[in-house]
Design a protein around this motif. Sequence first.
Motif, PDB file in Angstrom:
ATOM      1  N   ARG A 220       0.845  -1.109   0.018  1.00 57.72           N
ATOM      2  CA  ARG A 220       0.085   0.054   0.168  1.00 57.72           C
ATOM      3  C   ARG A 220       0.819   1.398  -0.110  1.00 57.72           C
ATOM      4  O   ARG A 220       0.464   2.284   0.789  1.00 57.72           O
ATOM      5  CB  ARG A 220      -0.718   0.027   1.074  1.00 57.72           C
ATOM      6  N   VAL A 221       1.778   1.365  -0.919  1.00 55.44           N
ATOM      7  CA  VAL A 221       2.719   2.428  -0.925  1.00 55.44           C
ATOM      8  C   VAL A 221       3.124   2.301  -2.622  1.00 55.44           C
ATOM      9  O   VAL A 221       3.264   1.190  -3.011  1.00 55.44           O
ATOM     10  CB  VAL A 221       3.814   2.557  -0.217  1.00 55.44           C
ATOM     11  N   THR A 222       3.391   3.411  -3.038  1.00 61.00           N
ATOM     12  CA  THR A 222       4.040   3.620  -4.310  1.00 61.00           C
ATOM     13  C   THR A 222       5.542   3.253  -4.453  1.00 61.00           C
ATOM     14  O   THR A 222       6.398   3.382  -3.289  1.00 61.00           O
ATOM     15  CB  THR A 222       3.842   4.877  -5.043  1.00 61.00           C
ATOM     16  N   VAL A 223       6.046   2.948  -5.687  1.00 63.75           N
ATOM     17  CA  VAL A 223       7.604   2.673  -5.698  1.00 63.75           C
ATOM     18  C   VAL A 223       8.244   4.114  -5.239  1.00 63.75           C
ATOM     19  O   VAL A 223       9.085   4.060  -4.449  1.00 63.75           O
ATOM     20  CB  VAL A 223       7.959   2.264  -6.936  1.00 63.75           C
ATOM     21  N   GLY A 224       7.767   5.199  -5.784  1.00 65.02           N
ATOM     22  CA  GLY A 224       8.471   6.430  -5.530  1.00 65.02           C
ATOM     23  C   GLY A 224       8.277   6.917  -4.124  1.00 65.02           C
ATOM     24  O   GLY A 224       9.222   7.335  -3.579  1.00 65.02           O
ATOM     25  N   GLY A 225       7.050   6.617  -3.452  1.00 64.03           N
ATOM     26  CA  GLY A 225       7.079   7.034  -1.938  1.00 64.03           C
ATOM     27  C   GLY A 225       7.977   5.795  -1.119  1.00 64.03           C
ATOM     28  O   GLY A 225       8.778   6.296  -0.230  1.00 64.03           O
ATOM     29  N   PHE A 226       8.027   4.727  -1.377  1.00 63.59           N
ATOM     30  CA  PHE A 226       8.911   3.809  -0.923  1.00 63.59           C
ATOM     31  C   PHE A 226      10.484   4.266  -0.992  1.00 63.59           C
ATOM     32  O   PHE A 226      11.237   4.400  -0.058  1.00 63.59           O
ATOM     33  CB  PHE A 226       8.878   2.372  -1.307  1.00 63.59           C
ATOM     34  N   LEU A 227      11.020   4.472  -2.183  1.00 61.47           N
ATOM     35  CA  LEU A 227      12.381   4.916  -2.426  1.00 61.47           C
ATOM     36  C   LEU A 227      12.645   6.345  -1.871  1.00 61.47           C
ATOM     37  O   LEU A 227      13.721   6.623  -1.371  1.00 61.47           O
ATOM     38  CB  LEU A 227      12.385   4.702  -3.912  1.00 61.47           C
ATOM     39  N   THR A 228      11.806   7.216  -1.859  1.00 62.31           N
ATOM     40  CA  THR A 228      11.844   8.305  -0.983  1.00 62.31           C
ATOM     41  C   THR A 228      12.334   8.298   0.342  1.00 62.31           C
ATOM     42  O   THR A 228      13.255   8.918   1.047  1.00 62.31           O
ATOM     43  CB  THR A 228      10.581   9.200  -1.259  1.00 62.31           C
ATOM     44  N   THR A 229      11.592   7.456   1.035  1.00 62.91           N
ATOM     45  CA  THR A 229      11.882   6.823   2.404  1.00 62.91           C
ATOM     46  C   THR A 229      13.267   6.540   2.633  1.00 62.91           C
ATOM     47  O   THR A 229      14.223   6.652   3.471  1.00 62.91           O
ATOM     48  CB  THR A 229      10.809   6.159   3.006  1.00 62.91           C
ATOM     49  N   VAL A 230      13.590   5.512   1.850  1.00 58.76           N
ATOM     50  CA  VAL A 230      14.990   4.750   1.610  1.00 58.76           C
ATOM     51  C   VAL A 230      16.040   6.061   1.662  1.00 58.76           C
ATOM     52  O   VAL A 230      16.987   5.924   2.354  1.00 58.76           O
ATOM     53  CB  VAL A 230      15.284   4.031   0.527  1.00 58.76           C
ATOM     54  N   VAL A 231      15.759   6.850   0.709  1.00 57.99           N
ATOM     55  CA  VAL A 231      16.742   8.084   0.360  1.00 57.99           C
ATOM     56  C   VAL A 231      16.941   8.981   1.668  1.00 57.99           C
ATOM     57  O   VAL A 231      17.985   9.465   2.188  1.00 57.99           O
ATOM     58  CB  VAL A 231      16.632   8.849  -0.829  1.00 57.99           C
ATOM     59  N   ALA A 232      15.898   9.218   2.338  1.00 61.70           N
ATOM     60  CA  ALA A 232      15.582  10.089   3.451  1.00 61.70           C
ATOM     61  C   ALA A 232      16.284   9.720   4.480  1.00 61.70           C
ATOM     62  O   ALA A 232      16.889  10.175   5.398  1.00 61.70           O
ATOM     63  CB  ALA A 232      14.146  10.311   3.635  1.00 61.70           C
ATOM     64  N   ASP A 233      16.047   8.143   4.726  1.00 59.92           N
ATOM     65  CA  ASP A 233      16.921   7.621   5.870  1.00 59.92           C
ATOM     66  C   ASP A 233      18.322   7.602   5.551  1.00 59.92           C
ATOM     67  O   ASP A 233      19.061   7.703   6.765  1.00 59.92           O
ATOM     68  CB  ASP A 233      16.179   6.179   5.831  1.00 59.92           C
ATOM     69  N   ARG A 328      14.876  16.393  -3.102  1.00 59.33           N
ATOM     70  CA  ARG A 328      14.031  16.562  -3.884  1.00 59.33           C
ATOM     71  C   ARG A 328      13.577  15.339  -4.562  1.00 59.33           C
ATOM     72  O   ARG A 328      14.442  14.696  -5.301  1.00 59.33           O
ATOM     73  CB  ARG A 328      14.424  17.637  -4.695  1.00 59.33           C
ATOM     74  N   VAL A 329      12.260  15.420  -4.982  1.00 58.32           N
ATOM     75  CA  VAL A 329      11.803  13.872  -5.551  1.00 58.32           C
ATOM     76  C   VAL A 329      11.201  14.310  -6.718  1.00 58.32           C
ATOM     77  O   VAL A 329      10.072  15.249  -6.740  1.00 58.32           O
ATOM     78  CB  VAL A 329      11.033  13.167  -4.814  1.00 58.32           C
ATOM     79  N   VAL A 330      11.509  13.852  -7.984  1.00 54.52           N
ATOM     80  CA  VAL A 330      10.460  13.915  -9.292  1.00 54.52           C
ATOM     81  C   VAL A 330      10.235  12.359  -9.702  1.00 54.52           C
ATOM     82  O   VAL A 330      11.062  11.604  -9.852  1.00 54.52           O
ATOM     83  CB  VAL A 330      11.177  14.345 -10.411  1.00 54.52           C
ATOM     84  N   ASP A 331       8.994  12.289  -9.650  1.00 55.66           N
ATOM     85  CA  ASP A 331       8.411  10.581 -10.175  1.00 55.66           C
ATOM     86  C   ASP A 331       7.594  11.108 -11.272  1.00 55.66           C
ATOM     87  O   ASP A 331       6.570  11.171 -11.468  1.00 55.66           O
ATOM     88  CB  ASP A 331       7.386   9.978  -9.140  1.00 55.66           C
ATOM     89  N   ALA A 332       8.522  10.759 -12.661  1.00 57.73           N
ATOM     90  CA  ALA A 332       7.913  11.350 -13.918  1.00 57.73           C
ATOM     91  C   ALA A 332       6.971  10.384 -14.565  1.00 57.73           C
ATOM     92  O   ALA A 332       6.366  10.554 -15.373  1.00 57.73           O
ATOM     93  CB  ALA A 332       9.073  11.791 -14.741  1.00 57.73           C
ATOM     94  N   GLY A 333       6.862   9.035 -13.843  1.00 50.28           N
ATOM     95  CA  GLY A 333       6.362   8.336 -14.554  1.00 50.28           C
ATOM     96  C   GLY A 333       6.832   7.593 -15.949  1.00 50.28           C
ATOM     97  O   GLY A 333       7.975   7.605 -16.097  1.00 50.28           O
ATOM     98  N   SER A 334       5.957   7.341 -16.861  1.00 50.88           N
ATOM     99  CA  SER A 334       6.382   6.387 -18.242  1.00 50.88           C
ATOM    100  C   SER A 334       6.703   7.700 -19.228  1.00 50.88           C
ATOM    101  O   SER A 334       5.894   8.497 -19.253  1.00 50.88           O
ATOM    102  CB  SER A 334       5.340   5.413 -18.727  1.00 50.88           C
ATOM    103  N   VAL A 335       7.704   7.543 -19.901  1.00 52.07           N
ATOM    104  CA  VAL A 335       8.033   8.360 -21.113  1.00 52.07           C
ATOM    105  C   VAL A 335       7.538   7.460 -22.277  1.00 52.07           C
ATOM    106  O   VAL A 335       7.946   8.385 -23.395  1.00 52.07           O
ATOM    107  CB  VAL A 335       9.578   8.814 -21.020  1.00 52.07           C
TER     108      VAL A 335
END
Length: 408
Positions: A220-233, A328-335
């Motif tokens: 129940r979390v997005t990939v961007g949200g999970f990896l943001t927490t990893v980098v913040a830690d 700073r986080v940008v989750d740009a999705g699919s290109v």
Amino acid sequence: MNGGEGERRLSAAEARFAYTHALMRGSGRLTTSFTVRGTFAPERVERAVRRWLGRLPLLSLRIDGADGGLCFRQGAPLGRGDEVAGERLWRLRAAPGPAGTTLFRLTVHPAICDGYSVGRLVRPLLDALFDTPGPDAADRAAEALPPDTDDLTYEGGGGCGCGACGAGAAVPYRDGRRHARGDGRTPGAVAAGPATPGAVTLALTPYQSRRLREWCGAGRVTVGGFLTTVVADALARETGRPEVTVVTAMSLRRRYAERTLIAEPGCVLGLVRARLSAGAAGDPLDRARADAAVLCSAARAWRPERRAHTGIRHAVEREARARGPEVRVVDAGSVDTALGPHAARVTGLCTVAARGAGGGPGGSLYLSSFKGALTVALASRGLGEGWAARAGRELSEAALLRPAFAPL
């Protein structure tokens, strides 16, 4: 406030990016590297670039000082203005790539291109390179500039806009294709960034990307949200701070009543700030969900700023003197969609958002997906190149090993 034809005052968002870029010596710059099948004579590339410029009047802009603020003008700058004035807003390089490909590297100023519209600049270049029909009139440079979003009606948006959570967070990713499970046994490569010192990229295979999305969806979390927490830690441990400021980039293209007036290329972005407790023990998925709730609340409360350029500049100067750690986080999705029919011709694409100097220690996290494969780019600031490499390894372990051995 607009001037004559081919002239417009920068919006508050554009001015913030322009001042930040100047005062922090490169913060926010976007560098996109992509490889295209085939080799091309220099004359063909030069001809394509000329057609590309004709199709995108945005690339003919310069920034000048005007009445205590900043103004877009087409063509050469009219005077010295201020230290932001007259700077070239883009740079393109082409060179032979591996195995019969051509490597392009496009660097763009953040005032004319945000993290969500990079592909909208690349596609017209490929249209011109491959002689795809399109608008190519000599008088395109005289067309009106995209509207100033300060003059538009901000509606906000329903649901989450922070990029770290949302109604779709619990939906497992499905792309309709099967991938051999053995593809996920080899970790994605963590390598030096293609054009930015102190940057690393993590390139996942389509199978690894699918597995990570499914695992995060089950949690129940997005990939961007999970990896943001990893980098913040990782940043909290490096700086010894219990709190980290996370700045999420939020596209505003569907948040104005006059949305049909907003062109795809350009800077139409909001930056949402929130302070998060980081570096603590516990399950990272639980903390990612808690972080997402804080970021989502901040995104719902966010509204565009409406103030004079001098006030924006002073705010940027205060931020440049700040000492707190920041991601700073940008989750740009699919290109894929942005590249259209050229997606099959492009063999690899990676964007790095530079953070530049100034301000507190931190970095930028840029996520994008191409042909079902996720690429994560991390650039550091004020921590030395070693921290980006260490944090990159933590991202690799979090993105690959944890989903590989944890049940869905």
